[in-house]
Design a protein around this motif. Structure first.
Motif, PDB file in Angstrom:
ATOM      1  N   GLU A   6       1.197  -1.171   0.102  1.00  0.00           N
ATOM      2  CA  GLU A   6      -0.216  -0.007  -0.073  1.00  0.00           C
ATOM      3  C   GLU A   6       0.926   1.172  -0.084  1.00  0.00           C
ATOM      4  N   SER A   7       0.376   2.207  -0.367  1.00  0.00           N
ATOM      5  CA  SER A   7       0.777   3.677  -0.330  1.00  0.00           C
ATOM      6  C   SER A   7      -0.047   4.583  -0.656  1.00  0.00           C
ATOM      7  N   GLY A   8       0.203   5.818  -0.082  1.00  0.00           N
ATOM      8  CA  GLY A   8      -0.658   7.202  -0.302  1.00  0.00           C
ATOM      9  C   GLY A   8      -1.307   7.485   1.174  1.00  0.00           C
ATOM     10  N   GLY A   9      -1.137   6.954   2.285  1.00  0.00           N
ATOM     11  CA  GLY A   9      -1.479   7.342   3.361  1.00  0.00           C
ATOM     12  C   GLY A   9      -1.145   8.743   3.891  1.00  0.00           C
ATOM     13  N   GLY A  10      -1.462   9.241   4.953  1.00  0.00           N
ATOM     14  CA  GLY A  10      -0.822  10.553   5.349  1.00  0.00           C
ATOM     15  C   GLY A  10      -1.722  11.244   6.376  1.00  0.00           C
ATOM     16  N   LEU A  11      -1.562  12.558   6.639  1.00  0.00           N
ATOM     17  CA  LEU A  11      -2.083  13.264   7.327  1.00  0.00           C
ATOM     18  C   LEU A  11      -3.211  14.330   6.442  1.00  0.00           C
ATOM     19  N   VAL A  12      -4.526  14.310   6.948  1.00  0.00           N
ATOM     20  CA  VAL A  12      -5.055  15.379   5.784  1.00  0.00           C
ATOM     21  C   VAL A  12      -6.190  16.023   6.894  1.00  0.00           C
ATOM     22  N   GLN A  13      -6.595  17.346   6.418  1.00  0.00           N
ATOM     23  CA  GLN A  13      -7.566  17.796   7.299  1.00  0.00           C
ATOM     24  C   GLN A  13      -8.904  17.417   6.931  1.00  0.00           C
ATOM     25  N   PRO A  14      -9.756  17.908   7.892  1.00  0.00           N
ATOM     26  CA  PRO A  14     -11.234  17.295   7.427  1.00  0.00           C
ATOM     27  C   PRO A  14     -11.767  17.892   6.445  1.00  0.00           C
ATOM     28  N   GLY A  15     -12.496  17.094   5.470  1.00  0.00           N
ATOM     29  CA  GLY A  15     -13.013  17.683   4.119  1.00  0.00           C
ATOM     30  C   GLY A  15     -12.102  17.602   3.139  1.00  0.00           C
ATOM     31  N   GLY A  16     -10.608  17.073   3.431  1.00  0.00           N
ATOM     32  CA  GLY A  16      -9.617  16.644   2.310  1.00  0.00           C
ATOM     33  C   GLY A  16     -10.007  15.392   1.698  1.00  0.00           C
ATOM     34  N   SER A  17      -9.164  15.067   0.968  1.00  0.00           N
ATOM     35  CA  SER A  17      -9.009  13.968   0.001  1.00  0.00           C
ATOM     36  C   SER A  17      -7.545  13.123   0.086  1.00  0.00           C
ATOM     37  N   LEU A  18      -7.618  11.798  -0.216  1.00  0.00           N
ATOM     38  CA  LEU A  18      -6.270  11.274  -0.215  1.00  0.00           C
ATOM     39  C   LEU A  18      -6.758   9.923  -1.258  1.00  0.00           C
ATOM     40  N   ARG A  19      -5.676   9.470  -1.744  1.00  0.00           N
ATOM     41  CA  ARG A  19      -5.797   8.338  -2.900  1.00  0.00           C
ATOM     42  C   ARG A  19      -4.959   7.475  -2.230  1.00  0.00           C
ATOM     43  N   LEU A  20      -5.299   6.409  -2.002  1.00  0.00           N
ATOM     44  CA  LEU A  20      -4.715   5.068  -1.471  1.00  0.00           C
ATOM     45  C   LEU A  20      -4.262   3.964  -2.862  1.00  0.00           C
ATOM     46  N   SER A  21      -3.213   3.586  -2.764  1.00  0.00           N
ATOM     47  CA  SER A  21      -2.857   2.574  -4.002  1.00  0.00           C
ATOM     48  C   SER A  21      -2.280   1.483  -3.440  1.00  0.00           C
ATOM     49  N   CYS A  22      -2.555   0.294  -4.157  1.00  0.00           N
ATOM     50  CA  CYS A  22      -2.257  -0.974  -3.629  1.00  0.00           C
ATOM     51  C   CYS A  22      -1.415  -1.731  -4.889  1.00  0.00           C
ATOM     52  N   ALA A  23      -0.250  -2.081  -4.946  1.00  0.00           N
ATOM     53  CA  ALA A  23       0.479  -2.775  -5.803  1.00  0.00           C
ATOM     54  C   ALA A  23       0.311  -4.655  -5.328  1.00  0.00           C
ATOM     55  N   ALA A  24      -0.286  -5.110  -6.263  1.00  0.00           N
ATOM     56  CA  ALA A  24      -0.200  -6.601  -6.158  1.00  0.00           C
ATOM     57  C   ALA A  24       0.601  -7.347  -6.855  1.00  0.00           C
ATOM     58  N   SER A  25       1.361  -8.411  -6.360  1.00  0.00           N
ATOM     59  CA  SER A  25       2.019  -9.353  -7.217  1.00  0.00           C
ATOM     60  C   SER A  25       1.983 -10.576  -6.610  1.00  0.00           C
ATOM     61  N   GLY A  26       2.257 -11.723  -7.454  1.00  0.00           N
ATOM     62  CA  GLY A  26       2.156 -13.178  -7.051  1.00  0.00           C
ATOM     63  C   GLY A  26       0.946 -13.821  -7.193  1.00  0.00           C
ATOM     64  N   ILE A  27       0.104 -13.071  -7.620  1.00  0.00           N
ATOM     65  CA  ILE A  27      -1.184 -13.448  -7.405  1.00  0.00           C
ATOM     66  C   ILE A  27      -1.970 -13.616  -9.109  1.00  0.00           C
ATOM     67  N   ILE A  28      -3.038 -14.254  -9.395  1.00  0.00           N
ATOM     68  CA  ILE A  28      -3.830 -13.932 -10.565  1.00  0.00           C
ATOM     69  C   ILE A  28      -4.755 -12.899 -10.323  1.00  0.00           C
ATOM     70  N   PHE A  29      -4.394 -11.783 -10.532  1.00  0.00           N
ATOM     71  CA  PHE A  29      -5.222 -10.622 -10.112  1.00  0.00           C
ATOM     72  C   PHE A  29      -6.479 -10.355 -10.556  1.00  0.00           C
TER      73      PHE A  29
END
Length: 121
Positions: A6-29
């Motif tokens: 995972e990546s993309g976490g962090g600190l944000v103010q109320p009302g704000g936005s974030l986008r999390l990403s997850c990179a997978a490997s080793g599976i039939i995605f």
């Protein structure tokens, strides 16, 4: 070896936005149900959103209309766009991949290491 990163976490103010990403490997995605769970401080882990290989999506009531899950099968990526974040969204967010094992009619789950999302002014 299965990995979910995972990546993309962090600190944000109320009302704000974030986008999390997850990179997978080793599976039939393409056949995996992939999703995001979260664990708020002192609470149990809960489903946030998930999407099946066929594209069906499922959201927790608390995030409907604010969060959007998406997947990119060729890139083996899953994303969580989080808008209008509130303090109650503060949690460690985990990427999950669930795969069927048809030979034994069971499913197997894989987890990422988690990424912290903190919503605070």
């Amino acid at each position: 070896q299965v990995q979910l990163v995972e990546s993309g976490g962090g600190l944000v103010q109320p009302g704000g936005s974030l986008r999390l990403s997850c990179a997978a490997s080793g599976i039939i995605f393409e056949i995996a149900t992939v999703g995001w769970y979260r664990q708020p401080p002192g609470k149990q882990r809960e489903l946030v959103a998930a999407t099946t290989g066929g594209g069906t999506t499922n959201y927790a009531d608390s995030v409907k209309g604010r969060f959007t899950i998406s997947r990119d099968n060729p890139k083996k990526m899953v994303y969580l766009q989080m808008n209008d974040l509130q303090s109650e969204d503060t949690a460690v967010y985990y990427c999950n991949a669930e795969l069927p094992i048809p030979q034994v009619n069971k499913k197997i789950n894989f987890w990422g290491q988690g990424t912290q999302v903190t919503v605070s002014s």
